[in-house]
Enzyme design. Structure first.
Site, mmCIF file in Angstrom:
data_model
loop_
_atom_site.group_PDB
_atom_site.id
_atom_site.type_symbol
_atom_site.label_atom_id
_atom_site.label_comp_id
_atom_site.label_asym_id
_atom_site.label_seq_id
_atom_site.Cartn_x
_atom_site.Cartn_y
_atom_site.Cartn_z
ATOM 1 N N LYS A 110 2.024 10.032 -2.002
ATOM 2 C CA LYS A 110 2.413 9.076 -3.048
ATOM 3 C C LYS A 110 2.257 9.703 -4.435
ATOM 4 O O LYS A 110 3.134 9.572 -5.301
ATOM 5 C CB LYS A 110 1.550 7.810 -2.922
ATOM 6 N N THR A 164 -1.704 2.216 -5.252
ATOM 7 C CA THR A 164 -1.887 3.663 -5.385
ATOM 8 C C THR A 164 -3.281 3.960 -5.916
ATOM 9 O O THR A 164 -3.614 3.564 -7.033
ATOM 10 C CB THR A 164 -0.837 4.251 -6.354
ATOM 11 N N LYS A 216 -1.940 6.369 -14.896
ATOM 12 C CA LYS A 216 -3.010 6.431 -13.881
ATOM 13 C C LYS A 216 -2.630 7.389 -12.754
ATOM 14 O O LYS A 216 -3.421 8.233 -12.334
ATOM 15 C CB LYS A 216 -3.231 5.001 -13.355
#
Ligand code: NAP
Length: 288
Positions: free
Chosen positions: A172, A97, A240
């Site tokens: 995502k 990701t 993150k």
């Protein structure tokens, strides 16, 4: 099946995913910064590459499954990285990701050296990775997606082509925003119940047997009851993902408090624990 696959990144997700390709019969070259993590796969028939350049020159398709933007950029752009290898004609697929911006940059630079690039981040954690049951969210040229589909079928239960590069990472970040909200909601619910004398196991049973129960609440139940959070999806990765979601424009009443909670949990040293350790942070911060 005639293609040789190069796999870079053998962490919690990369290892079982790469293993599925090996089990499916693909010739597999592997590279990991910490080389010893490849031992199990090498015993099962994978070939350990001594460098990223060696892996690239020996593979038709190279898949990366690395922590974050910095790690992926290092592997693509660094001296001795993928884009400084014999890259012409290769298909690069990044499955970790990262931000849509990093994906655009990697696509552009791959194209400049005659390679194709797909982003294909995944939804689902270690168990779906082991079971080949991930959701794969793909952005890039449709032809490249079609070429990669047989591989995706070994890694996931569904691969969705969402459009140009950027679409996969955006989807995502959106699904992980929902995951972060869900886990924080679950943690707060259990702690609220406990405060009023309801045992965690009883509250979790109520959640799981009722309309609010889901695959993720069920998956996280045993860890909450045991108070044990070995990382399947490390909390630092969720922090993150929320930072990237903020950069990508998520801005609702719960967005900033959510980001703050995960960041504070990170500051308390919970980054290497499973993301569900958010409950440990919330419990201790309530009593401080
Ligand atoms: P992980 O267990 O922390 O593994 C990270 C991998 O990246 C390791 O192979 C690590 O190498 C490598 N790496 C880190 N920094 C590097 C650098 N500077 N240079 C080269 N290699 C580097 O992570 P993971 O859980 O497998 O997750 C991988 C990605 O998938 C992340 O982007 C994460 O957000 C995403 N994701 C994770 C899950 C999950 O449930 N875990 C689910 C969906 C998506 P070393 O072994 O040498 O440290």
């Amino acid at each position: 099946m005639n293609e040789t696959i190069g796999w870079i990144g053998l962490g919690n997700m990369g290892y079982p995913m790469a293993r599925n390709l090996l089990k499916a019969g693909y010739a597999l070259n592997v590279y990991n910064r910490t080389a010893s993590k490849a031992d199990g796969l090498v015993n099962e028939g994978a070939t350990l590459a001594n460098s990223i350049q060696e892996l690239c020159s020996e593979s038709d398709v190279v898949i990366t499954m690395l922590s974050d933007d910095q790690a992926v950029k290092g592997v693509f752009l660094g001296e001795g990285g993928l884009l400084n290898s014999k890259a012409t004609g290769k298909l690069f697929i990044n499955m970790g990701t990262v931000s849509p911006k990093t994906s655009y940059e990697l696509e552009e630079m791959s194209s400049a050296v005659g390679a194709r690039f797909l982003e294909a981040p995944v939804s689902g954690s270690v168990k779906p990775a082991e079971d080949g049951a991930l959701l794969i969210l793909v952005g890039g040229e449709e032809d490249s997606f079609r070429a990669a589909q047989p591989l995706f079928e070994k890694l996931g239960k569904l691969s969705l082509w969402l459009g140009a590069v950027g679409a996969g990472s955006s989807a995502k970040l959106a699904i992980n925003y929902f995951l972060a909200l869900t886990l924080e909601g679950l943690a707060e619910t259990v702690l609220f119940a406990k405060k009023n004398g309801i045992k965690a196991e009883d509250m979790l049973r109520i959640v799981n047997e009722g309309a609010c129960g889901s695959a993720i609440t069920k998956l996280k139940t045993s860890g909450i009851v045991a108070g044990s959070f070995p990382a399947a999806f490390a909390l630092k990765h969720m922090a993150k993902d929320l930072r990237l979601a903020r950069e990508q424009g998520v801005d609702f009443p719960l967005s900033q408090p959510l980001v703050d909670t995960y960041n504070k949990a990170l500051e308390k040293g919970l980054g290497e624990k499973d993301v569900m350790a958010i409950i440990t942070y919330l419990e201790t911060s309530a009593t401080e």
